[in-house]
Design an enzyme around this catalytic site. Structure first.
Site, short mmCIF file in Angstrom:
data_model
loop_
_atom_site.label_atom_id
_atom_site.label_comp_id
_atom_site.label_asym_id
_atom_site.label_seq_id
_atom_site.Cartn_x
_atom_site.Cartn_y
_atom_site.Cartn_z
N GLU A 277 0.82 -1.21 0.00
CA GLU A 277 0.00 0.00 0.00
C GLU A 277 0.86 1.26 0.00
O GLU A 277 0.48 2.28 -0.60
CB GLU A 277 -0.96 -0.04 1.19
N GLU B 99 -4.43 -9.85 3.41
CA GLU B 99 -5.29 -9.54 4.56
C GLU B 99 -6.45 -10.52 4.71
O GLU B 99 -6.81 -10.90 5.83
CB GLU B 99 -5.83 -8.11 4.43
#
Length: 276
Positions: free
Chosen positions: A120, A140
């Protein structure tokens, strides 16, 4: 121009005029995961680079086979329980904001695997150079959590909804070549070449008129959150200021004189027609 280390695992140096190199090392967490302490030092280094006049920042890793990996999970667990983490968790958000909306152009020099929050941070950069052996993952969903800082929303804008859906719903890694072919990388290079290529790109950008580079960086950041009509209006607002800039006026006059003298665009702009 030089600067000392920001911490024992994040360093800041200036390899070219106007170019900062921020290198993150191993913060000591298992699996090369990124601690809150490391990302807090990273945020400090990015801000320091801009304060010291960097117009382009290259973000690299000194860890063999890894760029920035996902967050140290024990940090997250402790924060959820109301306890202290290894460092200030706001460093994640500070880093993201500086990379994406700060005054300097940012380039990720990705030398190996990157995942979760590390990915990210890379998605937030303006440009990405990756080595062919690198893998990109948002694991995730496997962990049982979600992408909290752009692994879905920002990635969709880079590689599209279909590929992003596969990445975030399976948690499986994408190869650097696939990310490149989908438009998420600017350069795909051989092993060991990411930093060299990123610094070459950074040096080129740092040599361009700084007011124009800053204006284009501002457009890229702000236009992401606007529809097309609003984006064009925003581009006009920023461009009008650039056209009236004294340095821009002088540059336009100088370039037009070269056209008037019979030179071509290749001769004036692109150094014998160099393309990418």
């Amino acid at each position: 121009m030089s600067s000392p280390s920001v911490s024992n695992n994040v360093t800041l140096e200036y390899p070219h005029e106007g170019v900062a190199l921020v290198t993150a090392g191993n913060g000591g967490a298992p699996g090369h995961t990124t601690t809150c302490a490391t990302v807090s030092y990273l945020a400090d280094a990015l801000d320091k680079a801009i304060d010291e006049g960097a117009r382009v920042i290259v973000l690299a890793s000194s860890v063999e086979g890894h760029w920035l990996e996902h967050a140290y999970l024990e940090d997250i667990r402790q924060l959820v329980m109301g306890n202290a983490a290894t460092g200030d968790p706001a460093g994640w958000f500070r880093s993201l904001m500086t990379l994406n909306r700060g005054k300097a152009v940012t380039i990720a020099a990705i030398n190996g695997d990157t995942s979760g929050g590390g990915c990210e941070l890379g998605w937030a950069c303006d440009l990405r150079v990756a080595e062919e052996q690198a893998r990109f993952s948002q694991p995730e969903v496997i962990i049982g959590v979600g992408t909290g800082i752009g692994g879905t929303s920002r990635l969709m804008r880079l590689i599209g909804r279909t590929a992003t859906a596969e990445a975030v719903l399976t948690g499986l890694p994408l190869t650097a070549r696939r990310v490149y072919e989908l438009g998420g990388l600017n350069r795909l290079v051989a092993k060991g070449q990411a930093l060299e290529e990123a610094l070459k790109l950074a040096k080129h950008i740092a040599g361009l008129p700084p007011q124009a580079v800053a204006g284009m960086k501002q457009m890229l950041g702000e236009d992401e959150d606007l529809n097309q009509t609003q984006g064009i209006e925003n581009d006009q607002k920023i461009s009008q200021g650039l056209f009236a800039n004294a340095h821009s006026m002088e540059s336009m006059a100088r370039i037009q004189a070269r056209f008037d003298a019979g030179e071509s665009m290749d001769q004036i702009y692109w150094n014998k027609g160099e393309t990418r």
